[in-house]
Motif scaffolding. Structure first.
Motif, PDB file in Angstrom:
ATOM      1  N   VAL A 644       0.845  -1.196   0.000  1.00 32.70           N
ATOM      2  CA  VAL A 644       0.000   0.000   0.000  1.00 32.70           C
ATOM      3  C   VAL A 644       0.880   1.244   0.000  1.00 32.70           C
ATOM      4  O   VAL A 644       1.846   1.336   0.767  1.00 32.70           O
ATOM      5  CB  VAL A 644      -0.923   0.005   1.233  1.00 32.70           C
ATOM      6  N   THR A 645       0.532   2.190  -0.853  1.00 34.34           N
ATOM      7  CA  THR A 645       1.248   3.464  -0.892  1.00 34.34           C
ATOM      8  C   THR A 645       0.254   4.604  -0.715  1.00 34.34           C
ATOM      9  O   THR A 645      -0.751   4.682  -1.426  1.00 34.34           O
ATOM     10  CB  THR A 645       2.001   3.656  -2.218  1.00 34.34           C
ATOM     11  N   ALA A 646       0.531   5.455   0.269  1.00 34.11           N
ATOM     12  CA  ALA A 646      -0.250   6.678   0.464  1.00 34.11           C
ATOM     13  C   ALA A 646       0.552   7.831  -0.119  1.00 34.11           C
ATOM     14  O   ALA A 646       1.649   8.137   0.353  1.00 34.11           O
ATOM     15  CB  ALA A 646      -0.522   6.900   1.950  1.00 34.11           C
ATOM     16  N   TRP A 647       0.015   8.450  -1.152  1.00 35.06           N
ATOM     17  CA  TRP A 647       0.679   9.558  -1.828  1.00 35.06           C
ATOM     18  C   TRP A 647       0.176  10.861  -1.209  1.00 35.06           C
ATOM     19  O   TRP A 647      -0.969  11.256  -1.396  1.00 35.06           O
ATOM     20  CB  TRP A 647       0.400   9.521  -3.323  1.00 35.06           C
ATOM     21  N   ARG A 648       1.026  11.511  -0.437  1.00 37.89           N
ATOM     22  CA  ARG A 648       0.652  12.729   0.278  1.00 37.89           C
ATOM     23  C   ARG A 648       1.056  13.939  -0.555  1.00 37.89           C
ATOM     24  O   ARG A 648       2.246  14.157  -0.817  1.00 37.89           O
ATOM     25  CB  ARG A 648       1.339  12.742   1.650  1.00 37.89           C
ATOM     26  N   ILE A 649       0.090  14.722  -0.994  1.00 37.64           N
ATOM     27  CA  ILE A 649       0.346  15.872  -1.868  1.00 37.64           C
ATOM     28  C   ILE A 649       0.731  17.067  -1.001  1.00 37.64           C
ATOM     29  O   ILE A 649      -0.051  17.525  -0.163  1.00 37.64           O
ATOM     30  CB  ILE A 649      -0.895  16.199  -2.722  1.00 37.64           C
ATOM     31  N   ILE A 650       1.961  17.574  -1.214  1.00 40.28           N
ATOM     32  CA  ILE A 650       2.503  18.660  -0.394  1.00 40.28           C
ATOM     33  C   ILE A 650       2.754  19.877  -1.290  1.00 40.28           C
ATOM     34  O   ILE A 650       3.409  19.761  -2.328  1.00 40.28           O
ATOM     35  CB  ILE A 650       3.827  18.246   0.277  1.00 40.28           C
ATOM     36  N   ALA A 651       2.234  21.022  -0.877  1.00 40.36           N
ATOM     37  CA  ALA A 651       2.472  22.268  -1.622  1.00 40.36           C
ATOM     38  C   ALA A 651       3.862  22.788  -1.264  1.00 40.36           C
ATOM     39  O   ALA A 651       4.111  23.201  -0.126  1.00 40.36           O
ATOM     40  CB  ALA A 651       1.405  23.294  -1.292  1.00 40.36           C
ATOM     41  N   ALA A 652       4.764  22.746  -2.236  1.00 41.34           N
ATOM     42  CA  ALA A 652       6.145  23.163  -2.001  1.00 41.34           C
ATOM     43  C   ALA A 652       6.211  24.652  -1.670  1.00 41.34           C
ATOM     44  O   ALA A 652       5.379  25.453  -2.105  1.00 41.34           O
ATOM     45  CB  ALA A 652       6.996  22.851  -3.234  1.00 41.34           C
ATOM     46  N   GLN A 653       7.224  25.007  -0.882  1.00 40.88           N
ATOM     47  CA  GLN A 653       7.497  26.397  -0.516  1.00 40.88           C
ATOM     48  C   GLN A 653       6.324  27.055   0.202  1.00 40.88           C
ATOM     49  O   GLN A 653       6.073  28.248   0.050  1.00 40.88           O
ATOM     50  CB  GLN A 653       7.875  27.210  -1.769  1.00 40.88           C
ATOM     51  N   THR A 654       5.585  26.269   0.985  1.00 39.77           N
ATOM     52  CA  THR A 654       4.517  26.801   1.831  1.00 39.77           C
ATOM     53  C   THR A 654       4.601  26.105   3.190  1.00 39.77           C
ATOM     54  O   THR A 654       5.400  25.185   3.378  1.00 39.77           O
ATOM     55  CB  THR A 654       3.119  26.542   1.232  1.00 39.77           C
ATOM     56  N   ILE A 655       3.746  26.512   4.107  1.00 38.79           N
ATOM     57  CA  ILE A 655       3.746  25.879   5.429  1.00 38.79           C
ATOM     58  C   ILE A 655       3.249  24.442   5.364  1.00 38.79           C
ATOM     59  O   ILE A 655       3.352  23.714   6.351  1.00 38.79           O
ATOM     60  CB  ILE A 655       2.903  26.676   6.442  1.00 38.79           C
ATOM     61  N   ASP A 656       2.743  24.019   4.212  1.00 39.16           N
ATOM     62  CA  ASP A 656       2.368  22.619   4.035  1.00 39.16           C
ATOM     63  C   ASP A 656       3.533  21.693   4.391  1.00 39.16           C
ATOM     64  O   ASP A 656       3.353  20.656   5.032  1.00 39.16           O
ATOM     65  CB  ASP A 656       1.955  22.387   2.574  1.00 39.16           C
ATOM     66  N   THR A 657       4.726  22.056   3.967  1.00 37.04           N
ATOM     67  CA  THR A 657       5.892  21.200   4.202  1.00 37.04           C
ATOM     68  C   THR A 657       6.228  21.125   5.693  1.00 37.04           C
ATOM     69  O   THR A 657       6.567  20.060   6.209  1.00 37.04           O
ATOM     70  CB  THR A 657       7.105  21.729   3.425  1.00 37.04           C
ATOM     71  N   SER A 658       6.114  22.250   6.390  1.00 32.53           N
ATOM     72  CA  SER A 658       6.399  22.251   7.832  1.00 32.53           C
ATOM     73  C   SER A 658       5.387  21.408   8.583  1.00 32.53           C
ATOM     74  O   SER A 658       5.736  20.646   9.495  1.00 32.53           O
ATOM     75  CB  SER A 658       6.376  23.688   8.367  1.00 32.53           C
ATOM     76  N   ILE A 659       4.117  21.526   8.213  1.00 29.10           N
ATOM     77  CA  ILE A 659       3.070  20.794   8.920  1.00 29.10           C
ATOM     78  C   ILE A 659       3.205  19.298   8.670  1.00 29.10           C
ATOM     79  O   ILE A 659       2.961  18.478   9.562  1.00 29.10           O
ATOM     80  CB  ILE A 659       1.686  21.331   8.511  1.00 29.10           C
ATOM     81  N   ALA A 660       3.597  18.908   7.464  1.00 28.93           N
ATOM     82  CA  ALA A 660       3.812  17.482   7.180  1.00 28.93           C
ATOM     83  C   ALA A 660       4.881  16.909   8.102  1.00 28.93           C
ATOM     84  O   ALA A 660       4.736  15.806   8.638  1.00 28.93           O
ATOM     85  CB  ALA A 660       4.215  17.297   5.718  1.00 28.93           C
ATOM     86  N   ARG A 661       5.962  17.663   8.322  1.00 30.60           N
ATOM     87  CA  ARG A 661       7.021  17.182   9.224  1.00 30.60           C
ATOM     88  C   ARG A 661       6.513  17.088  10.666  1.00 30.60           C
ATOM     89  O   ARG A 661       6.831  16.142  11.389  1.00 30.60           O
ATOM     90  CB  ARG A 661       8.235  18.118   9.150  1.00 30.60           C
ATOM     91  N   LEU A 662       5.711  18.060  11.081  1.00 32.26           N
ATOM     92  CA  LEU A 662       5.193  18.039  12.444  1.00 32.26           C
ATOM     93  C   LEU A 662       4.230  16.876  12.664  1.00 32.26           C
ATOM     94  O   LEU A 662       4.216  16.259  13.736  1.00 32.26           O
ATOM     95  CB  LEU A 662       4.488  19.368  12.746  1.00 32.26           C
ATOM     96  N   ILE A 663       3.416  16.563  11.663  1.00 29.19           N
ATOM     97  CA  ILE A 663       2.504  15.414  11.765  1.00 29.19           C
ATOM     98  C   ILE A 663       3.311  14.135  11.967  1.00 29.19           C
ATOM     99  O   ILE A 663       2.958  13.278  12.793  1.00 29.19           O
ATOM    100  CB  ILE A 663       1.621  15.312  10.508  1.00 29.19           C
ATOM    101  N   ASP A 664       4.392  13.998  11.219  1.00 26.43           N
ATOM    102  CA  ASP A 664       5.216  12.797  11.348  1.00 26.43           C
ATOM    103  C   ASP A 664       5.841  12.708  12.740  1.00 26.43           C
ATOM    104  O   ASP A 664       5.982  11.614  13.303  1.00 26.43           O
ATOM    105  CB  ASP A 664       6.306  12.795  10.273  1.00 26.43           C
ATOM    106  N   ARG A 665       6.207  13.856  13.318  1.00 23.13           N
ATOM    107  CA  ARG A 665       6.753  13.842  14.673  1.00 23.13           C
ATOM    108  C   ARG A 665       5.706  13.417  15.688  1.00 23.13           C
ATOM    109  O   ARG A 665       5.998  12.705  16.643  1.00 23.13           O
ATOM    110  CB  ARG A 665       7.282  15.227  15.042  1.00 23.13           C
TER     111      ARG A 665
END
Length: 702
Positions: A644-665
């Motif tokens: 199974v692969t979950a493809w997470r769409i991240i908007a580059a150069q926005t706070i999307d990238t920061s929030i994705a890292r925080l969710i993983d933490r």
């Protein structure tokens, strides 16, 4: 309604300022504006639980007024845009308020059922606006009215069951709980240390009670059971009566609970479940315990079978039925997605705990099961309400069985050895946690792959401008505080950074300013078409795809893209009836032409089996790792035979990238507390974490 809302000038721009002020003070919008400010002020004063009904009434009126404004042909385009902008302002305040009191988010869901109090408040607000209110509900019959307490109902078939057995005696045949031999801990505050024991869990210490060796691996109907499922059934057969069944999603917790009830003869059985899985629970009951009649409560329960063995009710209507549910004589109770009661001040939590206590008053040792693959959403405190439901603790201290186990340790919270011993004592009461990798090795692995996308056009520029303005506000607050000090600190004052982030999170910005919540919604809208285009490519190359989004407009955009690409799709949303929802699921699972199913994270994130697909697209980020995990595990579960692969769409150069890292933490919380992993546990407030990260990065870049 014909006169709903104020009429605007047809051309918008010709109205005078005086006329504009007069119009602005007419109709439903001024009432909504005043009410939402009252709600916001109540939450700021720490009275969030007192305004739940008014909060939901405002949200429903905003939704209805928005629909009216969009569809009214007599409103000019300029006035329509102005009205929608003002409604957006009210909606933004609601969103900010919910961000401070996360339990309010449930009331914004499309499938949140309004109570009688909410409907009454809607009528009052509509009348205050000088508009025609919705008609009062039809009066109830005398016999139902006599049974009402706090607007509760009593279905006729339940009355018939009670009349058929009017002398139902309590069952106290079970032995009493053990009495502690000593009272060393009677003056200690123990709930905090018990919770801390799980937060301190060391690597290699999974949270799972010792389970007996199964004696059989088939159901009474001849269906096969996996070993981990048979172990729980055997424990119930041997007399264990409380389970926090925290297996990872996809390991068949529904089947285990139904079969445990059969093994313990815990009938009648009450199952409290999310609205979106009521139909699935009835199906599962028919599969696993076909000789036991199941009935589902819809609304006021007029069509339920009061003599059924299994009664299934959703959290949203518990307030109507809490009276008779506590008196029917249930010998067992299941909470599905038990993390729904984590906020003890919420009505759903209070009703569930009330029913559980009344069960224990009538039955000495009822079968109590709390099912959740994600028991810890934000904080270790999320355990508290679940433990109370199971009867392990009360509001202030452990109950008898747990207290006896703690006394036997001979330790107090001052002793370092108390914490592992206390954790073990709680686990022995019935925590069951198994991971797929350990008990279902035949389920292929899963992975999360981030797909960065570049936002373009005016929407992208606007989002980046808003982010820069947010960073500017943070820096301005920080610099102002530093300037007021006698001595300037060397480096970054991280304590001040967090303080500034809290101030900015909680402040009411100007009308054109934005917070993290509204920015994330705009980012979701901006990347909706890109995410849908990627899902369409996946569907053509690999087969069926599950598409998850948080917001209706993102789902709408995705479905437009799929239609343009000639892809046949199904949809699962919160405003669908259970019949329509099931038809959509069946179409996706059974029809080879249906390539994509577009799912709401709120409505489809739990209880669905979509393992016919092995690819899913997460078009918008969740606010918790648990919500993301639940969505992925609609596909990654027993029955899946492909990776199974979950493809997470991240908007580059926005706070999307920061929030994705925080969710993983944040995923580290359950890993440490339940799986014994040596993982970092992050803050419970994702918006605060995001603001701290933004300000820290900006200060480091100077």
């Amino acid at each position: 309604m014909a006169n709903r809302g104020q009429r605007r000038g047809r051309s918008g721009g010709s109205a005078t300022a005086g006329r504009r002020r007069e119009i602005d003070n007419q109709g439903i919008l001024p009432v909504l504006a005043r009410s939402v400010r009252e709600v916001e002020a109540a939450v700021q004063r720490g009275r969030g639980t007192s305004i739940r009904s008014r909060f939901q009434a405002i949200a429903l009126l905003v939704r209805e007024e928005r629909q009216r404004v969009k569809n009214d042909p007599e409103i000019g385009e300029a006035n329509r845009a102005d009205l929608l902008k003002r409604l957006d302002g009210v909606a933004m305040i609601l969103a900010k308020t919910a961000a401070r009191e996360p339990h309010l988010f449930d009331l914004l869901a499309d499938d949140a059922v309004p109570s009688d109090e909410v409907r009454m408040l809607k009528r009052e607000m509509t009348q205050a606006a000088g508009l025609e209110a919705e008609p009062e509900p039809d009066p109830v019959t005398d016999e139902v009215a006599a049974a009402r307490s706090e607007r509760r109902v009593l279905p006729r078939s339940v009355v018939a069951r009670q009349l058929a057995n009017p002398f139902m005696a309590p069952d106290f045949s079970a032995p009493p709980p053990p009495t502690p031999q000593t009272q060393r801990l009677s003056t200690w505050e123990l709930i905090g240390p018990l919770l801390s024991a799980f937060e301190r869990a060391s690597a290699g210490a999974p949270a799972c009670m010792d389970l007996p060796e199964p004696t059989q691996f088939t159901t009474p109907g001849g269906l096969p059971l996996m070993r981990h499922q048979a172990e729980v059934v055997e424990a119930a057969r041997e007399g264990h009566r409380t389970f926090l069944l925290a297996d990872e999603p996809g390991l068949g917790k529904t089947a285990q609970s139904l079969l445990a009830a059969h093994a313990a003869d815990a009938y009648p059985l009450l199952a409290v479940v999310p609205n979106v899985v009521k139909a699935n629970w009835a199906r599962e009951a028919e599969i696993w315990t076909p000789r036991r009649k199941a009935t589902v409560i819809h609304g006021d329960g007029d069509d339920i079978d009061g003599f059924a063995d299994i009664v299934i009710v959703n959290y949203e209507v518990l307030d109507r039925h809490v009276g008779w549910l506590g008196d029917l004589g249930f010998r067992g109770m299941v909470l599905d997605e038990a993390h729904f009661i984590k906020n003890k001040s919420s009505q759903r939590s209070q009703h569930a705990l009330q029913i559980a206590d009344r069960l224990r008053q009538r039955v000495a040792r009822p079968l109590m099961l709390a099912l959740t693959g994600t028991p810890l959403i934000n904080d270790i405190e999320d355990f508290r309400a679940i433990w109370e439901f199971l009867g392990w603790i009360d509001e202030k201290q452990p109950r008898a069985a747990l207290m006896a186990a703690l006394e036997q340790t001979g330790l107090t919270p001052l002793d370092p050895g108390f914490y592992p011993a206390a954790r073990h004592a709680v686990i022995d009461l019935g925590i069951v946690r198994r991971r797929k990798i350990d008990v279902a090795a035949d389920i292929p692995e899963r992975r999360i792959a981030d797909i960065p996308v570049e936002l373009e056009g005016e929407a992208a520029r606007s989002i980046r401008d808003a982010e820069r303005e947010l960073v500017r506000r943070l820096l301005s607050r920080y610099d102002h505080a530093i300037a007021a000090r006698a001595e300037r600190p060397e480096g970054i004052d991280h304590q001040l950074v967090e303080h500034v982030a809290i101030l900015v999170r909680d402040e009411t910005p100007a009308d054109d300013a934005e917070n993290v919540f509204t920015m994330m919604r705009r980012i979701g809208q901006a990347k909706a078409a890109l995410a849908a285009d990627y899902a369409a490519q996946l569907a053509r190359q690999t087969g069926k795809v599950v598409f998850f989004a948080k917001h209706i407009d993102v789902m709408d955009t995705a479905q437009e893209v799929f239609a343009q690409r000639g892809l046949k799709f199904a949809s699962v949303r919160g405003n669908q009836s259970s019949t329509v929802r099931q038809q959509s699921i069946d179409a996706f699972v059974e029809d080879p032409e249906v390539k994509v199913i577009v799912c709401s994270l709120t409505a489809a994130g739990v209880g669905l089996n979509l393992q016919v697909a092995s690819n899913l697209v997460l078009a918008e980020l969740s606010w918790t790792d648990a919500e993301q995990t639940q969505a992925i595990d609609r596909v990654h579960r027993i029955g899946q035979d492909e990776p199974v692969t979950a493809w997470r769409i991240i908007a580059a150069q926005t706070i999307d990238t920061s929030i994705a890292r925080l969710i993983d933490r944040k995923a580290g919380l359950a890993a440490r507390a339940l799986d014994g992993a040596d993982a970092e546990v992050s803050s419970a407030d994702l918006q605060l974490d995001t603001l701290v990260a933004l300000l820290t990065q900006a200060l480091q870049a100077r």
